[in-house]
Design a protein around this motif. Structure first.
Motif, PDB file in Angstrom:
ATOM      1  N   ASN A 236      65.212  69.650  16.408  1.00 38.61           N
ATOM      2  CA  ASN A 236      66.428  68.355  15.625  1.00 38.61           C
ATOM      3  C   ASN A 236      65.808  67.349  14.941  1.00 38.61           C
ATOM      4  O   ASN A 236      64.021  67.153  15.042  1.00 38.61           O
ATOM      5  CB  ASN A 236      66.504  67.625  17.643  1.00 38.61           C
ATOM      6  CG  ASN A 236      67.590  68.164  18.131  1.00 38.61           C
ATOM      7  OD1 ASN A 236      67.654  69.206  17.784  1.00 38.61           O
ATOM      8  ND2 ASN A 236      67.487  67.931  19.109  1.00 38.61           N
ATOM      9  N   ARG A 237      66.518  66.338  14.206  1.00 36.79           N
ATOM     10  CA  ARG A 237      65.697  65.547  13.874  1.00 36.79           C
ATOM     11  C   ARG A 237      65.935  64.639  14.235  1.00 36.79           C
ATOM     12  O   ARG A 237      66.975  64.413  14.099  1.00 36.79           O
ATOM     13  CB  ARG A 237      66.219  65.574  12.258  1.00 36.79           C
ATOM     14  CG  ARG A 237      65.810  67.248  11.292  1.00 36.79           C
ATOM     15  CD  ARG A 237      66.417  67.299   9.912  1.00 36.79           C
ATOM     16  NE  ARG A 237      65.613  68.615   9.282  1.00 36.79           N
ATOM     17  CZ  ARG A 237      65.572  68.933   7.657  1.00 36.79           C
ATOM     18  NH1 ARG A 237      66.708  67.629   7.134  1.00 36.79           N
ATOM     19  NH2 ARG A 237      65.571  69.958   7.722  1.00 36.79           N
ATOM     20  N   PRO A 238      65.014  63.463  13.654  1.00 31.68           N
ATOM     21  CA  PRO A 238      65.503  61.956  14.737  1.00 31.68           C
ATOM     22  C   PRO A 238      65.865  61.079  13.534  1.00 31.68           C
ATOM     23  O   PRO A 238      65.012  61.022  12.377  1.00 31.68           O
ATOM     24  CB  PRO A 238      63.925  61.374  15.504  1.00 31.68           C
ATOM     25  CG  PRO A 238      62.525  62.201  14.332  1.00 31.68           C
ATOM     26  CD  PRO A 238      63.728  63.770  14.117  1.00 31.68           C
ATOM     27  N   GLY A 239      66.579  60.061  14.382  1.00 33.74           N
ATOM     28  CA  GLY A 239      66.618  59.535  12.796  1.00 33.74           C
ATOM     29  C   GLY A 239      66.352  57.852  13.155  1.00 33.74           C
ATOM     30  O   GLY A 239      65.569  58.123  14.320  1.00 33.74           O
ATOM     31  N   VAL A 240      66.613  56.442  12.118  1.00 35.29           N
ATOM     32  CA  VAL A 240      66.061  55.508  12.528  1.00 35.29           C
ATOM     33  C   VAL A 240      66.370  54.862  14.060  1.00 35.29           C
ATOM     34  O   VAL A 240      65.395  54.059  14.325  1.00 35.29           O
ATOM     35  CB  VAL A 240      66.714  54.425  11.851  1.00 35.29           C
ATOM     36  CG1 VAL A 240      65.884  53.176  11.703  1.00 35.29           C
ATOM     37  CG2 VAL A 240      66.074  55.254  10.033  1.00 35.29           C
ATOM     38  N   GLY A 241      67.860  55.371  14.188  1.00 30.05           N
ATOM     39  CA  GLY A 241      68.620  54.886  15.709  1.00 30.05           C
ATOM     40  C   GLY A 241      67.782  55.534  16.984  1.00 30.05           C
ATOM     41  O   GLY A 241      67.773  54.870  18.547  1.00 30.05           O
TER      42      GLY A 241
ATOM     43  N   ALA B 236      74.692  49.771   5.470  1.00 30.09           N
ATOM     44  CA  ALA B 236      73.881  49.198   5.903  1.00 30.09           C
ATOM     45  C   ALA B 236      73.003  48.739   7.553  1.00 30.09           C
ATOM     46  O   ALA B 236      72.608  48.890   7.743  1.00 30.09           O
ATOM     47  CB  ALA B 236      72.309  50.234   5.114  1.00 30.09           C
ATOM     48  N   LEU B 237      73.150  47.326   6.939  1.00 30.02           N
ATOM     49  CA  LEU B 237      72.905  45.895   7.685  1.00 30.02           C
ATOM     50  C   LEU B 237      74.026  46.126   8.541  1.00 30.02           C
ATOM     51  O   LEU B 237      73.532  45.750   9.778  1.00 30.02           O
ATOM     52  CB  LEU B 237      73.286  44.249   6.959  1.00 30.02           C
ATOM     53  CG  LEU B 237      72.807  43.617   7.382  1.00 30.02           C
ATOM     54  CD1 LEU B 237      71.410  43.897   8.249  1.00 30.02           C
ATOM     55  CD2 LEU B 237      73.072  42.753   7.187  1.00 30.02           C
ATOM     56  N   SER B 238      75.154  45.897   8.523  1.00 26.95           N
ATOM     57  CA  SER B 238      76.044  46.071   9.725  1.00 26.95           C
ATOM     58  C   SER B 238      75.805  47.520  10.397  1.00 26.95           C
ATOM     59  O   SER B 238      76.127  47.627  11.723  1.00 26.95           O
ATOM     60  CB  SER B 238      77.652  46.633   8.996  1.00 26.95           C
ATOM     61  OG  SER B 238      78.628  46.755  10.375  1.00 26.95           O
ATOM     62  N   ARG B 239      75.935  49.001  10.448  1.00 23.18           N
ATOM     63  CA  ARG B 239      75.627  49.579  10.943  1.00 23.18           C
ATOM     64  C   ARG B 239      74.498  49.270  11.719  1.00 23.18           C
ATOM     65  O   ARG B 239      74.022  49.889  12.876  1.00 23.18           O
ATOM     66  CB  ARG B 239      75.119  51.434   9.840  1.00 23.18           C
ATOM     67  CG  ARG B 239      76.151  51.200   9.833  1.00 23.18           C
ATOM     68  CD  ARG B 239      75.902  53.022   8.366  1.00 23.18           C
ATOM     69  NE  ARG B 239      76.001  53.510   9.323  1.00 23.18           N
ATOM     70  CZ  ARG B 239      75.566  54.838   8.905  1.00 23.18           C
ATOM     71  NH1 ARG B 239      75.756  55.102   6.981  1.00 23.18           N
ATOM     72  NH2 ARG B 239      75.882  55.912   9.384  1.00 23.18           N
ATOM     73  N   GLY B 240      72.763  48.673  10.955  1.00 25.64           N
ATOM     74  CA  GLY B 240      71.819  48.377  11.491  1.00 25.64           C
ATOM     75  C   GLY B 240      72.195  47.352  12.877  1.00 25.64           C
ATOM     76  O   GLY B 240      71.434  47.352  14.317  1.00 25.64           O
ATOM     77  N   THR B 241      73.135  46.656  12.518  1.00 22.78           N
ATOM     78  CA  THR B 241      73.543  45.811  13.443  1.00 22.78           C
ATOM     79  C   THR B 241      74.216  46.354  14.912  1.00 22.78           C
ATOM     80  O   THR B 241      73.965  46.002  15.850  1.00 22.78           O
ATOM     81  CB  THR B 241      73.957  44.205  13.107  1.00 22.78           C
ATOM     82  OG1 THR B 241      73.886  43.620  11.875  1.00 22.78           O
ATOM     83  CG2 THR B 241      74.602  43.146  13.939  1.00 22.78           C
ATOM     84  N   THR B 242      74.905  46.934  14.412  1.00 25.45           N
ATOM     85  CA  THR B 242      75.533  47.479  15.183  1.00 25.45           C
ATOM     86  C   THR B 242      74.955  48.537  16.090  1.00 25.45           C
ATOM     87  O   THR B 242      75.048  48.279  17.515  1.00 25.45           O
ATOM     88  CB  THR B 242      76.632  48.258  14.559  1.00 25.45           C
ATOM     89  OG1 THR B 242      77.665  48.024  14.002  1.00 25.45           O
ATOM     90  CG2 THR B 242      77.140  48.694  16.188  1.00 25.45           C
ATOM     91  N   LEU B 243      73.782  49.166  15.477  1.00 27.38           N
ATOM     92  CA  LEU B 243      72.733  49.512  16.581  1.00 27.38           C
ATOM     93  C   LEU B 243      72.524  48.718  17.589  1.00 27.38           C
ATOM     94  O   LEU B 243      71.889  49.422  18.670  1.00 27.38           O
ATOM     95  CB  LEU B 243      71.971  50.345  15.674  1.00 27.38           C
ATOM     96  CG  LEU B 243      70.689  51.156  16.235  1.00 27.38           C
ATOM     97  CD1 LEU B 243      71.145  52.395  17.199  1.00 27.38           C
ATOM     98  CD2 LEU B 243      69.675  51.374  15.339  1.00 27.38           C
ATOM     99  N   ILE B 244      71.713  47.905  17.310  1.00 26.49           N
ATOM    100  CA  ILE B 244      70.923  46.375  17.980  1.00 26.49           C
ATOM    101  C   ILE B 244      71.587  46.617  18.957  1.00 26.49           C
ATOM    102  O   ILE B 244      71.180  46.675  20.217  1.00 26.49           O
ATOM    103  CB  ILE B 244      70.281  45.744  17.057  1.00 26.49           C
ATOM    104  CG1 ILE B 244      68.942  46.387  15.895  1.00 26.49           C
ATOM    105  CG2 ILE B 244      69.249  44.970  17.571  1.00 26.49           C
ATOM    106  CD1 ILE B 244      67.780  47.478  16.348  1.00 26.49           C
TER     107      ILE B 244
ATOM    108  N   GLY C 124      75.961  56.020  14.329  1.00 28.61           N
ATOM    109  CA  GLY C 124      75.482  57.180  13.034  1.00 28.61           C
ATOM    110  C   GLY C 124      74.053  57.733  12.662  1.00 28.61           C
ATOM    111  O   GLY C 124      74.306  57.722  11.130  1.00 28.61           O
ATOM    112  N   LEU C 125      73.172  55.937  13.140  1.00 31.91           N
ATOM    113  CA  LEU C 125      72.108  56.287  12.924  1.00 31.91           C
ATOM    114  C   LEU C 125      70.870  57.442  13.894  1.00 31.91           C
ATOM    115  O   LEU C 125      69.673  57.531  13.083  1.00 31.91           O
ATOM    116  CB  LEU C 125      71.202  54.944  12.683  1.00 31.91           C
ATOM    117  CG  LEU C 125      72.443  54.008  11.567  1.00 31.91           C
ATOM    118  CD1 LEU C 125      71.779  52.054  12.023  1.00 31.91           C
ATOM    119  CD2 LEU C 125      71.758  54.651  10.103  1.00 31.91           C
ATOM    120  N   GLY C 126      71.135  57.736  14.359  1.00 27.90           N
ATOM    121  CA  GLY C 126      70.130  59.075  14.644  1.00 27.90           C
ATOM    122  C   GLY C 126      70.951  58.833  16.775  1.00 27.90           C
ATOM    123  O   GLY C 126      70.497  57.906  17.203  1.00 27.90           O
TER     124      GLY C 126
END
Length: 228
Positions: free
Chosen positions: A72-77, A6-14, A127-129
């Protein structure tokens, strides 16, 4: 989802969203034309006096409202997309000077389009929205039955025309972006290491692989909309 993943995906998102905001600022400073949505954002900022970042955020919120009838459903991203890009583009515009010569402006434009493509791969790959504008397009495709090409073209031609009428910059950069972003995204989605992107973000284009979490093979779903 495991905490480390989850941390890795969050970092990639930001990282992707910040890079996207910087690429927007670079295209503005190059002064050779913006992508359709940013032509609209710039035109709106010129009309109202707000910053491009603020205009981008307000448009993002308005587009999210349009998601409601599309279910549509929003995500964190999705939420991060609105906030992070808006903040980053304004900060980048404050520190990036406009190049003086045409060759330097052209070089900045090319660098901006490349950075935009890499950033797109990262933030969608997390993949977070989807972003608000991506979600609008895919939602309309699902609800209307129209093709991705048709729906995206109608949306982008509309915002481009309105943005141009409001004073947004349309030029060679607009054309370079239109024809270059697709191939570049396709290239980088294959070059960027698997560990930096989630299968859910690029399910339509990434090959089958084994996940580290459960050892199961994940089959890509060919939706035809990945990277849009």
């Amino acid at each position: 989802m495991r905490p480390v993943r989850a941390l890795s995906r969050g970092t990639t998102l930001i990282a992707g969203l910040c890079g996207y905001g910087v690429s927007m600022a670079m295209m503005v400073r190059a002064g050779l034309g913006l992508d359709p949505w940013d032509v609209f954002h710039q035109g709106l900022s010129l009309l109202t006096g707000m910053t491009i970042g603020t205009a981008s955020a307000l448009v993002g919120v308005a587009v999210l409202v349009a998601w409601i009838p599309l279910r549509n459903r929003p995500g964190v991203g999705t939420v991060a997309n609105v906030a992070v890009i808006a903040i980053t583009v304004d900060l980048a515009l404050a520190v990036i000077p406009a190049p003086a010569s045409l060759p330097a402006r052209a070089a900045m434009l090319v660098a901006a389009v490349v950075l935009n493509a890499v950033s797109t791969v990262l933030y969608i790959g997390a993949g977070l929205g989807p972003g608000p504008r991506d979600g609008l397009m895919t939602g309309l495709v699902i609800r209307t039955g129209g093709s991705v090409r048709l729906v995206r073209t109608v949306i982008e031609v509309t915002v481009l025309a309105v943005g141009w009428l409001l004073g947004g910059t349309v030029g060679v950069g607009t054309v370079v972006y239109a024809f270059g972003i697709g191939p570049l995204v396709g290239l980088f989605v294959r070059l960027i290491p698997d560990r930096l992107v989630a299968v859910s973000g690029w399910a339509g284009v990434r090959p089958v692989r084994i996940t580290a979490d459960d050892g199961k093979s994940e089959q890509p779903t060919h939706t035809g909309i990945a990277g849009s």
